[in-house]
Structures are given as C-alpha cells and as structure tokens.
Design a protein around this motif. Structure first.
Motif, PDB file in Angstrom:
ATOM      1  N   ILE A  14       0.817  -1.215   0.000  1.00  9.52           N
ATOM      2  CA  ILE A  14       0.000   0.000   0.000  1.00  9.52           C
ATOM      3  C   ILE A  14       0.850   1.266   0.000  1.00  9.52           C
ATOM      4  CG2 ILE A  14      -1.920  -1.123   1.183  1.00  9.52           C
ATOM      5  CD1 ILE A  14      -1.094   0.534   3.703  1.00  9.52           C
ATOM      6  N   GLY A  15       2.171   1.109   0.070  1.00 12.36           N
ATOM      7  CA  GLY A  15       3.047   2.267   0.148  1.00 12.36           C
ATOM      8  C   GLY A  15       2.796   3.312  -0.921  1.00 12.36           C
ATOM      9  N   PRO A  16       2.822   2.927  -2.215  1.00  9.83           N
ATOM     10  CA  PRO A  16       2.576   3.935  -3.258  1.00  9.83           C
ATOM     11  C   PRO A  16       1.237   4.640  -3.099  1.00  9.83           C
ATOM     12  CG  PRO A  16       3.520   1.947  -4.211  1.00  9.83           C
ATOM     13  CD  PRO A  16       3.209   1.625  -2.775  1.00  9.83           C
ATOM     14  N   GLU A  17       0.225   3.932  -2.626  1.00 14.19           N
ATOM     15  CA  GLU A  17      -1.097   4.536  -2.482  1.00 14.19           C
ATOM     16  C   GLU A  17      -1.103   5.635  -1.425  1.00 14.19           C
ATOM     17  OE1 GLU A  17      -4.297   1.403  -2.474  1.00 14.19           O
ATOM     18  OE2 GLU A  17      -2.560   0.072  -2.681  1.00 14.19           O
ATOM     19  N   VAL A  18      -0.519   5.348  -0.260  1.00 16.55           N
ATOM     20  CA  VAL A  18      -0.564   6.338   0.821  1.00 16.55           C
ATOM     21  C   VAL A  18       0.457   7.449   0.600  1.00 16.55           C
ATOM     22  CG1 VAL A  18      -1.515   4.698   2.475  1.00 16.55           C
ATOM     23  CG2 VAL A  18       0.972   4.988   2.347  1.00 16.55           C
ATOM     24  N   VAL A  19       1.580   7.132  -0.027  1.00 13.45           N
ATOM     25  CA  VAL A  19       2.582   8.166  -0.306  1.00 13.45           C
ATOM     26  C   VAL A  19       2.070   9.125  -1.381  1.00 13.45           C
ATOM     27  CG1 VAL A  19       4.882   8.618  -1.252  1.00 13.45           C
ATOM     28  CG2 VAL A  19       4.570   6.838   0.474  1.00 13.45           C
TER      29      VAL A  19
END
Length: 362
Positions: A14-19
């Motif tokens: 989910i990193g790219p989504e929240v970043v």
C-alpha cells in the motif's frame, strides 16, 4: 529564498497509495497556499522497486540521493519478506535509521472519538522511542548482527543500552515536554533488567534534575501496557527504549482507533524521515481502501521538524494546517476508510483533507 529538498520513496504494497495521497496534499499546500515555499521532491527507490531495478532493497544510489536531501518521506515496506542475500534487507528502514543516526522515533497518539472509549481530544500523548540500539539486531551493532546462534539449538540476542543513547533520547523527551504539558514518564523493566534498564533509569534521573519545571516519573513496562489503555489521559510524554516503545506505540494506536491514524517521525541531529507506524498491508494493496492519514500526518511532522531546524514558521504552519484538516475530516466522519468504520477510499480521504485545507484557505 531557501529551497528544501525532500527524497520520496513509495515503499511496497500500500506504500505507493498512501505516499501518493500524501504528495497530493503537500502539493496542494505548496501550490495553493504556500506558493512562496520552495520544496523539491526527489524520487528514490527503496523496497521491491530497488531490489528489482538495482539488486538491493536499499540501493547505494538511493542513499546518495537521500544524503543530498533535507529529509525523507518513506512509505511502508515489506520488511522481512525480501529474499535472503538482499544487501538492503531484512529492514531497509532500519538501515536508513542507522545510516543517518535517526536516534529519536516520535510517535504521537491523539483520540478522535473513533474508539468510543476515548472521546475526541481527550487523549494527547507522545511516545519517544530510542531508535538505534536496544534489542533490534539490525541496527544495534557497529559490525555484524545482534542476533545469532552459537549452536543449532540455541538462539541469542544482545540488548544494547548506552549512556550516550539514553542521554540523547531522554533529552529529546524533556525538550518535547517543555513545549507540551511538562510531564515525562520513563518506561522500563528495571526490576528484572537491572543493569541495562538500570543505566537508562540512572540517566533519566540525572537529566530530570536539569529540568526542575518538568514533572518526571517512571513506570514498569508491564504496568504501562495496562495503564496506557485504561488511563491514557494521565500521560504527556513517554520515553523508553527501542522495543518497548515500538510495542507500546502500536498498542496506543488503539486509542486513536486505527494504525491508520498513527504517524511517526524518525529524527536525528541533521536528518529526519517521515514514516507511518503501520506496515505495508499487502492484503489490501491495490484495492484503493488504504488509509493515508498516518502517512499524511507523518509528512506534516517532517515539515514541522524542517521548520524548527531552519527557523521557518511557514513550514510549521503547513504542518498545523495538515493536522487541523485531518481532525476536521475525522470529526465529520465523512468518507472514512473501512479501518475507521466507513466505506470510503484512499482517494475520498485525500480529497476530504484537501477540501478542508481549501476551507481554511478562505
């Protein structure tokens, strides 16, 4: 005019989504409200992206770009899932903390009323966690690893507590408390770990003598694990060693109502990294329902740190507006993600934060 340079690593799952959601918020602030603030964002590869393109979850090229920046925004990582032999594994974030000597992990907990046991605004505490030693084997040795097996049937781990490490994290806690409610609590297991936690408590007592206006007390970690949930209103700043702080701050996220509301800042003398407390949540990756609030708030903490370091009140104001917009969104209970009991999405939360910022702009 000063130009701030911030490295940005999407991370995994989910990193790219929240970043990306966080970057949308930061870009709106810069474009629409603080056009005189110049911030350059530089993409760096950390995690699977770096492993696939450069053979390491923490490529040397990425570290060099971080070194040329004023701070780092790091998305959650698949720590422990990288293959054996990965030069950046098992925890790239741990290596970043060690490389930049990010000794202080600042983890605030605020109640928003999501957890009905803790009404909005009733709890406001911060856990100050030592970040570079303790039991964490990936960062507590100058060379080698702090965890090993002398025989196939015996596993051992070394706990490192130093006077210098204790002094600087405890001073950071008192510095924070001086600007808050002037109360610091040291958490330890000194009744059993008499030498290592004994040293930590000794240093705590010495530094407390320097801050006469600030109330100082201590609590055994077992009792704190209970009391932080039953009486969190009693606490202001909690300072502790690495593993205790990691566990207690995750527990305290239950007060806020979700790990998706748990931000953190990893800071040292000359560098800081924004990194949400939560993990990479591969089970919901790509579904568009990841809660970006923790990462957004972490970015706000980084801006505040940069503002304080550079005597730039504009960055502190940006941080304040982010925190205010998030609170207004949560209190309204509009379009919240499933972890907060809603049916919203990453996008709806991001739009909601930006909408609140637009309102405050007026």
């Amino acid at each position: 005019m000063s130009i701030y340079r911030i490295a940005v690593a999407d991370g995994d799952s989910i990193g790219p989504e929240v970043v990306h959601a966080s970057m949308d918020v930061l870009n709106f602030l810069q474009d629409s409200i603080f056009s005189d603030v110049k911030i350059e964002y530089r993409e760096v590869e950390v995690g699977w992206k770096g492993l696939k393109s450069q053979g390491s979850s923490l490529p040397e090229e990425s570290v060099k770009k971080m070194e040329a920046s004023d701070g780092l925004i790091l998305g959650p990582l698949d720590v422990g899932r990288y293959p054996v032999g990965d030069p950046g594994g098992p925890s790239p974030s741990g290596k970043i903390r060690k490389h930049f000597d990010l000794f202080a992990n600042i983890r605030p907990t605020v109640s928003y009323g999501i957890n009905r046991n803790y009404p909005d605004g009733e709890v406001n505490l911060v856990i100050v966690r030592e970040n570079t030693e303790g039991f964490y084997a990936d960062r507590n040795m100058y060379m080698g690893n702090g965890e090993f097996m002398p025989t196939k049937d015996v596993a051992m781990a070394v706990r490192v507590v130093t006077r210098r490490g204790s002094q600087r994290i405890i001073r950071e806690a008192f510095r924070l408390a001086a600007a808050r409610r002037q109360h610091v609590t040291a958490v330890h297991k000194g009744n059993v770990l008499k030498v290592s936690d004994g040293l930590f408590l000794q240093v705590f007592g010495e530094i407390a003598e320097e801050f006469h206006a600030i109330r100082a007390d201590d609590k055994i970690v077992d009792a704190m694990a209970f009391d932080i949930l039953t009486n969190p209103q009693k606490y202001d700043v909690i300072v502790t060693t690495n593993m205790f702080g990691d566990i207690l701050s995750d527990e305290a996220a239950g007060i806020a109502g979700s790990l998706g509301l748990a931000p953190s800042l990893n800071s040292g003398e000359n560098y800081a990294m924004a990194q949400a407390v939560h993990g990479s949540a591969p089970d919901i990756a790509g579904k568009g329902i990841a809660n970006p609030i923790a990462e957004v708030l972490s970015c706000g903490m980084l801006l505040d740190w940069l503002g304080s370091r550079n005597n730039d009140p504009r960055l502190a104001k940006m941080s304040y507006l982010i925190e205010s917009a998030v609170r207004k969104l949560i209190v309204k209970r509009e379009n919240l993600t499933p972890d907060l009991g809603g049916h919203g999405t990453t996008e709806s939360i991001t739009r909601g934060i930006i909408s609140r910022l637009e309102e405050m702009k007026k």
